[in-house]
Enzyme design. Structure first.
Site, mmCIF file in Angstrom:
data_model
loop_
_atom_site.group_PDB
_atom_site.id
_atom_site.type_symbol
_atom_site.label_atom_id
_atom_site.label_comp_id
_atom_site.label_asym_id
_atom_site.label_seq_id
_atom_site.Cartn_x
_atom_site.Cartn_y
_atom_site.Cartn_z
ATOM 1 N N HIS A 19 0.892 -1.050 0.016
ATOM 2 C CA HIS A 19 0.132 -0.105 0.042
ATOM 3 C C HIS A 19 0.906 1.284 -0.053
ATOM 4 O O HIS A 19 1.880 1.201 0.546
ATOM 5 C CB HIS A 19 -0.984 -0.097 1.314
ATOM 6 N N ARG A 73 -1.418 16.094 2.540
ATOM 7 C CA ARG A 73 -2.324 17.213 2.723
ATOM 8 C C ARG A 73 -2.318 17.910 1.354
ATOM 9 O O ARG A 73 -3.007 18.536 0.918
ATOM 10 C CB ARG A 73 -2.044 18.261 3.789
ATOM 11 N N GLY A 172 -9.623 -2.120 3.403
ATOM 12 C CA GLY A 172 -10.187 -1.767 4.478
ATOM 13 C C GLY A 172 -10.748 -3.069 5.167
ATOM 14 O O GLY A 172 -10.323 -4.088 4.743
ATOM 15 N N HIS A 199 -9.295 -7.252 -1.640
ATOM 16 C CA HIS A 199 -8.935 -7.924 -0.455
ATOM 17 C C HIS A 199 -10.009 -8.859 -0.279
ATOM 18 O O HIS A 199 -11.281 -8.472 -0.465
ATOM 19 C CB HIS A 199 -8.565 -7.079 0.501
ATOM 20 N N GLU A 202 -9.026 -12.306 4.571
ATOM 21 C CA GLU A 202 -7.908 -11.449 5.758
ATOM 22 C C GLU A 202 -8.529 -11.566 7.160
ATOM 23 O O GLU A 202 -7.888 -12.276 7.925
ATOM 24 C CB GLU A 202 -7.546 -10.160 5.364
ATOM 25 N N ASP A 280 2.812 -5.527 2.183
ATOM 26 C CA ASP A 280 1.746 -5.075 2.523
ATOM 27 C C ASP A 280 1.646 -3.695 3.103
ATOM 28 O O ASP A 280 1.605 -2.523 2.425
ATOM 29 C CB ASP A 280 0.534 -5.789 3.468
HETATM 30 O O1 LIG Z 1 -3.708 -5.297 5.028
HETATM 31 C C1 LIG Z 1 -4.660 -4.452 4.835
HETATM 32 N N1 LIG Z 1 -6.099 -4.873 4.880
HETATM 33 C C2 LIG Z 1 -7.070 -4.131 4.274
HETATM 34 N N2 LIG Z 1 -6.826 -2.566 3.817
HETATM 35 C C3 LIG Z 1 -5.605 -2.156 4.007
HETATM 36 C C4 LIG Z 1 -4.522 -3.128 4.474
HETATM 37 N N3 LIG Z 1 -3.209 -2.342 4.478
HETATM 38 C C5 LIG Z 1 -3.884 -0.994 4.195
HETATM 39 N N4 LIG Z 1 -4.843 -1.011 3.666
HETATM 40 C C6 LIG Z 1 -5.731 0.161 3.589
HETATM 41 O O2 LIG Z 1 -6.698 0.677 4.504
HETATM 42 C C7 LIG Z 1 -7.362 1.661 3.661
HETATM 43 C C8 LIG Z 1 -8.431 2.168 4.465
HETATM 44 O O3 LIG Z 1 -9.024 3.315 4.229
HETATM 45 C C9 LIG Z 1 -7.791 0.748 2.492
HETATM 46 O O4 LIG Z 1 -8.431 1.267 1.263
HETATM 47 C C10 LIG Z 1 -6.725 -0.047 2.303
HETATM 48 O O5 LIG Z 1 -5.804 0.568 1.143
#
Ligand SMILES: O=c1[nH]cnc2c1ncn2[C@@H]1O[C@H](CO)[C@@H](O)[C@H]1O
Length: 341
Positions: A19, A73, A172, A199, A202, A280
Protein backbone atom coordinates in the site's frame (compact mmCIF):
# COMPACT_ATOMS: atom_id res chain seq x y z
CA UNK A 1 27.18 -19.85 -1.24
CA UNK A 2 26.11 -16.67 0.53
CA UNK A 3 23.74 -16.94 3.49
CA UNK A 4 20.01 -16.80 2.74
CA UNK A 5 19.31 -13.20 3.92
CA UNK A 6 22.14 -11.96 1.72
CA UNK A 7 20.84 -14.05 -1.17
CA UNK A 8 17.33 -12.60 -0.67
CA UNK A 9 18.65 -9.05 -0.45
CA UNK A 10 20.21 -9.31 -3.92
CA UNK A 11 17.41 -11.35 -5.52
CA UNK A 12 15.46 -9.50 -8.22
CA UNK A 13 11.79 -9.35 -7.15
CA UNK A 14 8.37 -7.95 -7.94
CA UNK A 15 5.84 -6.84 -5.31
CA UNK A 16 2.11 -7.07 -5.97
CA UNK A 17 0.44 -6.22 -2.63
CA UNK A 18 1.90 -3.12 -1.04
CA UNK A 19 0.00 0.00 0.00
CA UNK A 20 1.09 3.52 -0.94
CA UNK A 21 0.47 5.21 2.40
CA UNK A 22 1.20 2.02 4.29
CA UNK A 23 4.74 2.13 2.87
CA UNK A 24 5.52 5.57 4.27
CA UNK A 25 8.82 5.04 6.07
CA UNK A 26 9.27 6.38 9.64
CA UNK A 27 11.52 9.05 8.11
CA UNK A 28 8.82 10.14 5.64
CA UNK A 29 6.07 9.97 8.26
CA UNK A 30 8.25 12.03 10.62
CA UNK A 31 8.89 14.56 7.84
CA UNK A 32 5.17 14.79 7.02
CA UNK A 33 4.23 14.94 10.73
CA UNK A 34 6.76 17.74 11.25
CA UNK A 35 5.19 19.65 8.34
CA UNK A 36 1.89 19.47 10.18
CA UNK A 37 3.29 19.80 13.74
CA UNK A 38 0.69 19.70 16.45
CA UNK A 39 -2.17 18.92 14.10
CA UNK A 40 -1.68 15.15 14.13
CA UNK A 41 -1.60 12.31 16.70
CA UNK A 42 1.20 10.72 14.65
CA UNK A 43 4.52 11.11 16.50
CA UNK A 44 7.31 12.80 14.55
CA UNK A 45 9.91 10.80 16.51
CA UNK A 46 10.73 7.46 14.76
CA UNK A 47 11.13 5.72 18.15
CA UNK A 48 7.68 6.82 19.32
CA UNK A 49 6.35 5.92 15.86
CA UNK A 50 7.34 2.28 16.35
CA UNK A 51 5.15 2.17 19.47
CA UNK A 52 2.39 4.01 17.60
CA UNK A 53 2.42 1.18 15.03
CA UNK A 54 1.52 -1.46 17.65
CA UNK A 55 -2.06 -2.52 16.88
CA UNK A 56 -4.62 -3.92 19.33
CA UNK A 57 -6.68 -5.38 16.47
CA UNK A 58 -7.54 -4.81 12.81
CA UNK A 59 -9.94 -1.94 13.52
CA UNK A 60 -7.16 -0.19 15.45
CA UNK A 61 -4.80 -0.76 12.51
CA UNK A 62 -7.24 0.98 10.13
CA UNK A 63 -7.60 3.86 12.63
CA UNK A 64 -3.81 4.33 12.75
CA UNK A 65 -3.57 3.89 8.97
CA UNK A 66 -6.06 6.71 8.42
CA UNK A 67 -4.17 8.98 10.83
CA UNK A 68 -1.16 8.62 8.51
CA UNK A 69 -3.41 9.29 5.50
CA UNK A 70 -4.33 12.58 7.25
CA UNK A 71 -0.68 13.66 7.02
CA UNK A 72 -0.86 13.74 3.25
CA UNK A 73 -2.32 17.18 2.64
CA UNK A 74 -1.19 18.28 -0.84
CA UNK A 75 0.28 17.09 -4.13
CA UNK A 76 3.85 17.73 -2.90
CA UNK A 77 3.27 15.33 0.01
CA UNK A 78 1.92 12.76 -2.50
CA UNK A 79 4.96 13.17 -4.74
CA UNK A 80 7.42 12.88 -1.84
CA UNK A 81 5.73 9.77 -0.47
CA UNK A 82 5.54 8.05 -3.86
CA UNK A 83 9.14 8.77 -4.86
CA UNK A 84 10.47 7.60 -1.48
CA UNK A 85 8.40 4.40 -1.56
CA UNK A 86 9.90 3.66 -4.99
CA UNK A 87 13.42 4.28 -3.63
CA UNK A 88 12.89 1.76 -0.82
CA UNK A 89 11.43 -0.86 -3.18
CA UNK A 90 14.33 -0.45 -5.60
CA UNK A 91 16.80 -0.75 -2.70
CA UNK A 92 15.37 -4.27 -2.21
CA UNK A 93 15.94 -5.10 -5.89
CA UNK A 94 12.24 -4.77 -6.76
CA UNK A 95 12.05 -4.35 -10.52
CA UNK A 96 8.27 -3.95 -10.73
CA UNK A 97 5.60 -3.16 -8.15
CA UNK A 98 1.83 -2.85 -8.26
CA UNK A 99 1.21 -0.20 -5.60
CA UNK A 100 -2.25 -0.02 -4.02
CA UNK A 101 -3.39 3.59 -3.91
CA UNK A 102 -6.62 4.88 -2.32
CA UNK A 103 -7.48 8.08 -4.24
CA UNK A 104 -10.81 8.49 -2.44
CA UNK A 105 -9.07 9.05 0.89
CA UNK A 106 -6.89 11.82 -0.49
CA UNK A 107 -9.51 13.56 -2.63
CA UNK A 108 -11.77 13.40 0.42
CA UNK A 109 -9.09 15.34 2.31
CA UNK A 110 -8.99 18.14 -0.27
CA UNK A 111 -6.43 17.06 -2.87
CA UNK A 112 -8.12 17.40 -6.30
CA UNK A 113 -8.13 14.15 -8.29
CA UNK A 114 -6.21 15.61 -11.27
CA UNK A 115 -3.48 16.96 -8.94
CA UNK A 116 -3.29 13.64 -7.08
CA UNK A 117 -2.98 11.62 -10.29
CA UNK A 118 -0.45 14.04 -11.78
CA UNK A 119 1.70 13.73 -8.63
CA UNK A 120 1.74 9.92 -8.58
CA UNK A 121 2.37 9.77 -12.32
CA UNK A 122 5.24 12.25 -12.20
CA UNK A 123 6.80 10.41 -9.25
CA UNK A 124 6.34 7.10 -11.09
CA UNK A 125 8.18 8.35 -14.17
CA UNK A 126 10.93 9.98 -12.08
CA UNK A 127 11.33 6.72 -10.07
CA UNK A 128 11.75 4.75 -13.29
CA UNK A 129 14.49 7.18 -14.35
CA UNK A 130 16.12 7.48 -10.92
CA UNK A 131 15.90 3.89 -9.67
CA UNK A 132 15.06 1.72 -12.67
CA UNK A 133 11.85 0.47 -11.05
CA UNK A 134 8.54 0.13 -12.91
CA UNK A 135 5.52 1.11 -10.80
CA UNK A 136 1.89 0.47 -11.67
CA UNK A 137 -1.23 1.47 -9.74
CA UNK A 138 -4.08 -0.45 -8.21
CA UNK A 139 -6.83 2.02 -7.24
CA UNK A 140 -8.65 0.53 -4.27
CA UNK A 141 -11.94 1.31 -2.61
CA UNK A 142 -11.57 1.93 1.15
CA UNK A 143 -14.25 -0.53 2.22
CA UNK A 144 -15.03 1.32 5.42
CA UNK A 145 -16.27 4.26 3.29
CA UNK A 146 -18.76 2.03 1.47
CA UNK A 147 -20.57 2.58 -1.84
CA UNK A 148 -19.95 6.35 -2.12
CA UNK A 149 -16.23 5.52 -2.06
CA UNK A 150 -16.79 2.83 -4.71
CA UNK A 151 -18.48 5.38 -6.97
CA UNK A 152 -15.82 8.04 -6.49
CA UNK A 153 -12.91 5.59 -6.85
CA UNK A 154 -14.33 4.33 -10.15
CA UNK A 155 -15.00 7.89 -11.36
CA UNK A 156 -11.42 8.95 -10.63
CA UNK A 157 -10.08 5.78 -12.26
CA UNK A 158 -12.10 6.27 -15.45
CA UNK A 159 -12.01 10.09 -15.68
CA UNK A 160 -8.31 10.56 -14.86
CA UNK A 161 -7.06 7.16 -16.15
CA UNK A 162 -3.38 7.69 -15.23
CA UNK A 163 -1.03 5.74 -17.54
CA UNK A 164 0.17 3.55 -14.66
CA UNK A 165 -3.31 2.42 -13.62
CA UNK A 166 -3.85 -1.29 -14.25
CA UNK A 167 -6.14 -2.68 -11.55
CA UNK A 168 -9.07 -2.01 -9.25
CA UNK A 169 -9.23 -3.20 -5.64
CA UNK A 170 -11.12 -3.16 -2.38
CA UNK A 171 -9.34 -2.70 0.95
CA UNK A 172 -10.17 -1.71 4.50
CA UNK A 173 -12.13 -3.85 6.97
CA UNK A 174 -14.03 -6.93 5.73
CA UNK A 175 -16.23 -7.40 8.80
CA UNK A 176 -19.49 -5.57 8.12
CA UNK A 177 -18.36 -4.76 4.57
CA UNK A 178 -19.68 -7.59 2.36
CA UNK A 179 -17.95 -7.90 -1.03
CA UNK A 180 -21.07 -8.50 -3.26
CA UNK A 181 -22.38 -4.92 -2.81
CA UNK A 182 -19.38 -3.65 -4.84
CA UNK A 183 -20.22 -5.78 -7.91
CA UNK A 184 -21.59 -2.91 -10.10
CA UNK A 185 -18.37 -0.93 -9.70
CA UNK A 186 -16.10 -3.92 -10.30
CA UNK A 187 -18.17 -4.79 -13.40
CA UNK A 188 -17.60 -1.29 -14.80
CA UNK A 189 -13.91 -1.29 -13.87
CA UNK A 190 -13.36 -4.66 -15.57
CA UNK A 191 -15.35 -3.56 -18.61
CA UNK A 192 -12.91 -0.64 -18.84
CA UNK A 193 -9.97 -3.06 -18.88
CA UNK A 194 -8.89 -2.81 -15.23
CA UNK A 195 -7.85 -6.06 -13.51
CA UNK A 196 -9.81 -7.10 -10.40
CA UNK A 197 -7.79 -7.60 -7.20
CA UNK A 198 -9.98 -7.19 -4.09
CA UNK A 199 -8.89 -8.02 -0.55
CA UNK A 200 -10.82 -10.95 0.92
CA UNK A 201 -10.34 -13.68 3.49
CA UNK A 202 -8.00 -11.55 5.58
CA UNK A 203 -10.15 -10.98 8.67
CA UNK A 204 -13.21 -13.00 7.58
CA UNK A 205 -13.83 -16.59 6.43
CA UNK A 206 -13.62 -18.36 3.06
CA UNK A 207 -17.05 -17.12 2.01
CA UNK A 208 -15.65 -13.64 1.36
CA UNK A 209 -13.04 -15.19 -0.93
CA UNK A 210 -15.83 -17.02 -2.80
CA UNK A 211 -17.71 -13.68 -3.03
CA UNK A 212 -14.61 -11.91 -4.38
CA UNK A 213 -14.24 -14.62 -7.04
CA UNK A 214 -17.91 -15.00 -8.02
CA UNK A 215 -19.20 -11.41 -7.58
CA UNK A 216 -16.13 -9.23 -8.21
CA UNK A 217 -14.36 -11.36 -10.83
CA UNK A 218 -11.17 -11.44 -8.77
CA UNK A 219 -8.10 -12.46 -10.80
CA UNK A 220 -5.95 -12.42 -7.67
CA UNK A 221 -6.99 -12.16 -4.01
CA UNK A 222 -5.47 -9.79 -1.48
CA UNK A 223 -4.50 -12.07 1.44
CA UNK A 224 -7.21 -14.76 1.03
CA UNK A 225 -5.62 -16.69 3.89
CA UNK A 226 -8.92 -18.05 5.24
CA UNK A 227 -9.11 -20.15 2.05
CA UNK A 228 -7.01 -22.61 4.08
CA UNK A 229 -10.20 -23.45 6.02
CA UNK A 230 -12.07 -24.59 2.87
CA UNK A 231 -10.56 -27.51 0.89
CA UNK A 232 -12.97 -26.95 -2.02
CA UNK A 233 -11.82 -23.33 -2.27
CA UNK A 234 -8.15 -24.35 -2.17
CA UNK A 235 -8.83 -26.80 -5.01
CA UNK A 236 -10.71 -24.12 -6.98
CA UNK A 237 -7.83 -21.61 -6.61
CA UNK A 238 -5.21 -24.23 -7.47
CA UNK A 239 -7.03 -25.56 -10.55
CA UNK A 240 -7.69 -22.08 -11.96
CA UNK A 241 -4.22 -20.76 -10.96
CA UNK A 242 -5.73 -17.82 -9.05
CA UNK A 243 -2.90 -16.39 -6.92
CA UNK A 244 -3.18 -15.27 -3.29
CA UNK A 245 -1.15 -12.20 -2.35
CA UNK A 246 0.29 -13.29 0.99
CA UNK A 247 1.79 -10.88 3.55
CA UNK A 248 2.67 -13.06 6.56
CA UNK A 249 3.81 -10.43 9.08
CA UNK A 250 0.86 -8.18 8.23
CA UNK A 251 -1.51 -10.97 9.25
CA UNK A 252 0.25 -11.37 12.61
CA UNK A 253 0.51 -7.62 13.35
CA UNK A 254 -3.17 -6.97 12.54
CA UNK A 255 -4.05 -10.04 14.64
CA UNK A 256 -5.57 -11.83 11.64
CA UNK A 257 -3.46 -14.84 12.67
CA UNK A 258 -2.05 -15.48 16.18
CA UNK A 259 1.57 -16.08 15.17
CA UNK A 260 3.82 -16.74 12.18
CA UNK A 261 4.05 -20.40 13.13
CA UNK A 262 0.24 -20.58 12.94
CA UNK A 263 0.17 -18.90 9.51
CA UNK A 264 -1.68 -21.00 6.87
CA UNK A 265 0.91 -20.28 4.12
CA UNK A 266 2.33 -23.84 4.20
CA UNK A 267 -1.15 -25.37 3.84
CA UNK A 268 -1.99 -23.01 0.97
CA UNK A 269 1.24 -23.84 -0.89
CA UNK A 270 0.80 -27.54 -0.14
CA UNK A 271 -2.63 -27.35 -1.84
CA UNK A 272 -0.95 -26.08 -5.01
CA UNK A 273 -2.39 -22.55 -4.82
CA UNK A 274 -0.12 -19.97 -6.51
CA UNK A 275 1.12 -17.32 -4.07
CA UNK A 276 3.13 -14.12 -4.14
CA UNK A 277 4.99 -12.92 -1.05
CA UNK A 278 4.43 -9.27 -0.10
CA UNK A 279 4.95 -6.77 2.72
CA UNK A 280 1.54 -4.97 2.60
CA UNK A 281 2.39 -1.97 4.84
CA UNK A 282 6.02 -2.64 5.69
CA UNK A 283 7.00 0.18 8.11
CA UNK A 284 3.68 -0.18 9.95
CA UNK A 285 4.39 -3.87 10.47
CA UNK A 286 8.07 -3.43 11.23
CA UNK A 287 9.07 -5.47 8.21
CA UNK A 288 10.40 -5.23 4.65
CA UNK A 289 9.77 -7.28 1.52
CA UNK A 290 13.14 -9.00 2.06
CA UNK A 291 12.09 -9.88 5.62
CA UNK A 292 8.86 -11.39 4.26
CA UNK A 293 10.83 -13.59 1.85
CA UNK A 294 12.92 -14.75 4.83
CA UNK A 295 9.73 -15.50 6.80
CA UNK A 296 8.29 -17.45 3.86
CA UNK A 297 11.56 -19.36 3.48
CA UNK A 298 11.41 -20.34 7.15
CA UNK A 299 7.73 -21.36 7.09
CA UNK A 300 8.12 -23.27 3.81
CA UNK A 301 11.60 -24.63 4.64
CA UNK A 302 13.11 -23.18 1.47
CA UNK A 303 16.71 -22.68 0.42
CA UNK A 304 17.93 -20.42 -2.40
CA UNK A 305 16.26 -22.48 -5.15
CA UNK A 306 12.91 -22.34 -3.34
CA UNK A 307 13.21 -18.62 -2.66
CA UNK A 308 14.09 -17.94 -6.30
CA UNK A 309 11.01 -19.98 -7.27
CA UNK A 310 8.87 -17.78 -4.96
CA UNK A 311 10.19 -14.70 -6.77
CA UNK A 312 9.39 -16.28 -10.16
CA UNK A 313 5.88 -17.16 -8.95
CA UNK A 314 5.27 -13.51 -8.09
CA UNK A 315 6.45 -12.51 -11.58
CA UNK A 316 4.02 -15.04 -13.08
CA UNK A 317 1.16 -13.51 -11.03
CA UNK A 318 2.01 -9.94 -12.06
CA UNK A 319 -0.11 -8.05 -14.60
CA UNK A 320 2.99 -7.75 -16.78
CA UNK A 321 3.39 -8.43 -20.51
CA UNK A 322 4.82 -11.93 -21.12
CA UNK A 323 8.04 -10.49 -22.55
CA UNK A 324 8.54 -8.46 -19.35
CA UNK A 325 7.75 -11.50 -17.20
CA UNK A 326 10.33 -13.52 -19.17
CA UNK A 327 12.94 -10.78 -18.77
CA UNK A 328 12.60 -10.53 -14.99
CA UNK A 329 12.40 -14.33 -14.58
CA UNK A 330 15.59 -14.71 -16.62
CA UNK A 331 17.26 -12.16 -14.35
CA UNK A 332 16.19 -14.20 -11.32
CA UNK A 333 17.58 -17.40 -12.86
CA UNK A 334 20.87 -15.73 -13.76
CA UNK A 335 21.17 -14.34 -10.24
CA UNK A 336 20.49 -17.78 -8.73
CA UNK A 337 23.03 -19.44 -11.01
CA UNK A 338 25.66 -16.83 -10.21
CA UNK A 339 25.07 -17.12 -6.44
CA UNK A 340 25.54 -20.89 -6.66
CA UNK A 341 29.09 -20.49 -7.97
O1 LIG B 1 -3.90 -5.20 5.20
C1 LIG B 1 -4.77 -4.40 4.83
N1 LIG B 1 -6.05 -4.81 4.71
C2 LIG B 1 -7.04 -3.97 4.31
N2 LIG B 1 -6.85 -2.68 4.00
C3 LIG B 1 -5.59 -2.22 4.12
C4 LIG B 1 -4.52 -3.03 4.52
N3 LIG B 1 -3.39 -2.28 4.51
C5 LIG B 1 -3.73 -1.05 4.13
N4 LIG B 1 -5.05 -0.99 3.88
C6 LIG B 1 -5.74 0.20 3.44
O2 LIG B 1 -6.59 0.69 4.39
C7 LIG B 1 -7.45 1.56 3.66
C8 LIG B 1 -8.52 2.02 4.56
O3 LIG B 1 -8.97 3.26 4.06
C9 LIG B 1 -7.86 0.67 2.51
O4 LIG B 1 -8.30 1.33 1.39
C10 LIG B 1 -6.57 -0.03 2.19
O5 LIG B 1 -5.91 0.58 1.08
Amino acid sequence: MTDLPTFIAGLPKVELHVHHVGSASPRIVAELAARHEGRTPVPADPEALADYFAFRDFAHFIEVYLSVVDLIRDADDVWLLTHEVARELARQQVRYAELTVTPYSHVNRGIPAPAFCEAIEDARKRAEADFGIALRWCFDIPGEAGLPAAEQTLRIALDERPDGLISFGLGGPEIGVPRPQFKPWFDQARAAGLRSVPHAGETTGPETVWDALRELGAERIGHGISAAQDPALLTYLAERRIPLEISPTSNVRTRAVPSLDAHPLPRIVEAGVPVSINSDDPPMFGTTLNDEYAVAARLLRLGPDGVAALARDAVAAAFLAPAEQARISAEIDAYRANAAR
